[in-house]
Design a protein around this motif. Structure first.
Motif, short mmCIF file in Angstrom:
data_model
loop_
_atom_site.label_atom_id
_atom_site.label_comp_id
_atom_site.label_asym_id
_atom_site.label_seq_id
_atom_site.Cartn_x
_atom_site.Cartn_y
_atom_site.Cartn_z
N MET A 53 75.29 -10.06 94.57
CA MET A 53 76.10 -9.83 95.81
C MET A 53 77.43 -8.99 95.39
O MET A 53 78.33 -8.44 94.49
CB MET A 53 76.80 -11.29 96.22
N ASN A 54 77.71 -7.95 96.22
CA ASN A 54 78.96 -7.01 96.57
C ASN A 54 79.81 -7.91 97.20
O ASN A 54 79.79 -8.70 98.03
CB ASN A 54 77.98 -5.29 96.73
N LYS A 55 80.71 -7.08 97.50
CA LYS A 55 82.07 -7.17 98.00
C LYS A 55 81.26 -7.43 99.78
O LYS A 55 82.12 -8.67 100.51
CB LYS A 55 82.73 -6.70 98.22
N THR A 56 81.28 -6.40 100.03
CA THR A 56 80.10 -6.76 101.63
C THR A 56 79.39 -7.87 101.84
O THR A 56 78.98 -8.05 102.81
CB THR A 56 80.16 -5.60 102.06
N ASP A 57 78.06 -7.84 101.09
CA ASP A 57 77.47 -8.97 101.38
C ASP A 57 78.12 -10.43 101.36
O ASP A 57 78.19 -11.90 101.91
CB ASP A 57 76.65 -9.32 100.57
N LEU A 58 79.27 -10.60 100.66
CA LEU A 58 80.02 -12.54 100.24
C LEU A 58 81.02 -12.02 101.45
O LEU A 58 80.76 -13.50 101.62
CB LEU A 58 80.79 -11.85 99.09
N ILE A 59 81.68 -11.10 102.36
CA ILE A 59 81.81 -11.14 103.67
C ILE A 59 81.12 -11.85 104.41
O ILE A 59 81.84 -12.29 105.46
CB ILE A 59 82.68 -9.71 103.70
N ASP A 60 79.97 -11.11 104.29
CA ASP A 60 79.20 -11.71 105.58
C ASP A 60 78.67 -13.61 105.49
O ASP A 60 78.60 -13.88 106.24
CB ASP A 60 77.76 -10.68 105.41
N ALA A 61 78.50 -13.55 104.38
CA ALA A 61 78.03 -15.03 104.00
C ALA A 61 79.42 -15.49 104.23
O ALA A 61 79.42 -17.09 105.37
CB ALA A 61 77.56 -15.53 102.30
N MET A 62 80.64 -15.09 104.43
CA MET A 62 82.01 -16.54 104.47
C MET A 62 81.91 -16.47 105.40
O MET A 62 82.09 -17.36 106.37
CB MET A 62 83.30 -15.69 103.59
N ALA A 63 81.61 -15.43 106.23
CA ALA A 63 81.95 -15.47 108.06
C ALA A 63 80.62 -16.23 108.59
O ALA A 63 80.88 -16.77 109.49
CB ALA A 63 81.22 -13.67 109.01
N GLU A 64 79.72 -16.15 108.08
CA GLU A 64 78.77 -17.01 108.64
C GLU A 64 78.62 -18.72 108.44
O GLU A 64 78.34 -19.54 109.44
CB GLU A 64 77.24 -16.38 108.34
N GLN A 65 78.97 -18.78 106.89
CA GLN A 65 79.33 -20.30 107.14
C GLN A 65 80.21 -20.89 107.57
O GLN A 65 80.59 -21.97 107.98
CB GLN A 65 79.37 -20.13 105.06
N ALA A 66 81.03 -20.48 107.54
CA ALA A 66 82.96 -20.58 108.11
C ALA A 66 82.95 -20.37 109.59
O ALA A 66 83.59 -21.20 110.47
CB ALA A 66 83.44 -19.82 107.53
N GLY A 67 81.78 -19.66 110.48
CA GLY A 67 81.69 -19.38 111.56
C GLY A 67 82.76 -18.92 112.17
O GLY A 67 83.50 -19.12 113.21
N ILE A 68 82.88 -17.69 111.42
CA ILE A 68 84.39 -16.82 112.20
C ILE A 68 83.85 -15.15 111.69
O ILE A 68 82.50 -14.73 111.56
CB ILE A 68 85.77 -17.11 110.88
N SER A 69 84.75 -14.41 112.76
CA SER A 69 84.26 -12.78 112.59
C SER A 69 84.31 -12.61 110.90
O SER A 69 85.40 -12.99 110.58
CB SER A 69 85.31 -12.26 113.22
N LYS A 70 83.63 -11.43 110.81
CA LYS A 70 83.39 -10.49 109.92
C LYS A 70 84.63 -9.94 109.42
O LYS A 70 85.37 -9.88 107.75
CB LYS A 70 82.80 -9.57 109.92
N ALA A 71 85.59 -9.58 110.27
CA ALA A 71 86.27 -9.49 110.29
C ALA A 71 87.59 -10.24 109.40
O ALA A 71 89.05 -10.50 108.69
CB ALA A 71 87.72 -8.66 111.57
N ALA A 72 87.46 -11.11 110.07
CA ALA A 72 88.52 -12.35 110.08
C ALA A 72 88.49 -12.98 108.09
O ALA A 72 89.30 -12.88 107.25
CB ALA A 72 88.53 -14.23 110.51
N ALA A 73 87.24 -13.02 107.79
CA ALA A 73 86.77 -13.30 106.57
C ALA A 73 87.19 -11.94 105.66
O ALA A 73 87.37 -12.17 104.18
CB ALA A 73 84.93 -13.44 105.91
N LYS A 74 86.93 -10.31 105.89
CA LYS A 74 87.40 -9.80 104.85
C LYS A 74 88.97 -10.05 104.81
O LYS A 74 89.21 -9.44 103.54
CB LYS A 74 86.98 -8.14 105.96
N LYS A 75 89.75 -9.95 105.96
CA LYS A 75 90.78 -10.54 105.48
C LYS A 75 91.21 -11.70 104.64
O LYS A 75 92.11 -11.21 103.83
CB LYS A 75 91.37 -10.60 106.42
N ALA A 76 90.69 -12.41 104.77
CA ALA A 76 90.81 -13.71 103.64
C ALA A 76 90.62 -13.17 103.15
O ALA A 76 91.07 -14.02 102.01
CB ALA A 76 90.15 -14.82 104.46
N LEU A 77 89.68 -12.99 102.02
CA LEU A 77 88.88 -12.99 100.80
C LEU A 77 89.87 -11.10 100.68
O LEU A 77 90.44 -11.81 98.96
CB LEU A 77 87.68 -12.03 100.93
N GLU A 78 90.53 -10.43 101.19
CA GLU A 78 91.18 -9.79 100.39
C GLU A 78 92.57 -10.26 100.56
O GLU A 78 93.14 -9.73 98.89
CB GLU A 78 91.35 -8.60 101.73
#
Length: 90
Positions: free
Chosen positions: A1-26
């Protein structure tokens, strides 16, 4: 799993946008890196802990020439898995 995959999984599981998940991860990675840079330990209960350790200067050997070289002292980041993470893997 790379960073992009992790962002996608976070967005899906938390029910948030990919942009919000990326911002949270970073943001999380920046804060962890900043704490480690300051010499602090970062503990995430159940996941594991990150810490900084000092590695002493030592002699090494150049594998191509066999010549002895000096390796400088440096700080290294260590990770120790928590019990929940270890249990999930095993």
């Amino acid at each position: 799993m790379n960073k992009t995959d992790l962002i996608d999984a976070m967005a899906e599981q938390a029910g948030i946008s990919k942009a919000a998940a990326k911002k949270a991860l970073e943001s999380a990675l920046t804060e962890i890196g900043g704490a480690l840079k300051d010499g602090k330990r970062v503990s995430l209960v159940g996941f594991g802990s990150f810490s900084v350790s000092e590695r002493a200067a030592r002699e090494g050997r150049n594998p191509q020439t066999g010549k002895t070289i000096q390796i400088a002292a440096k700080k290294v980041v260590k990770f120790k898995a928590g019990s929940e993470l270890s249990g999930a893997v095993n």
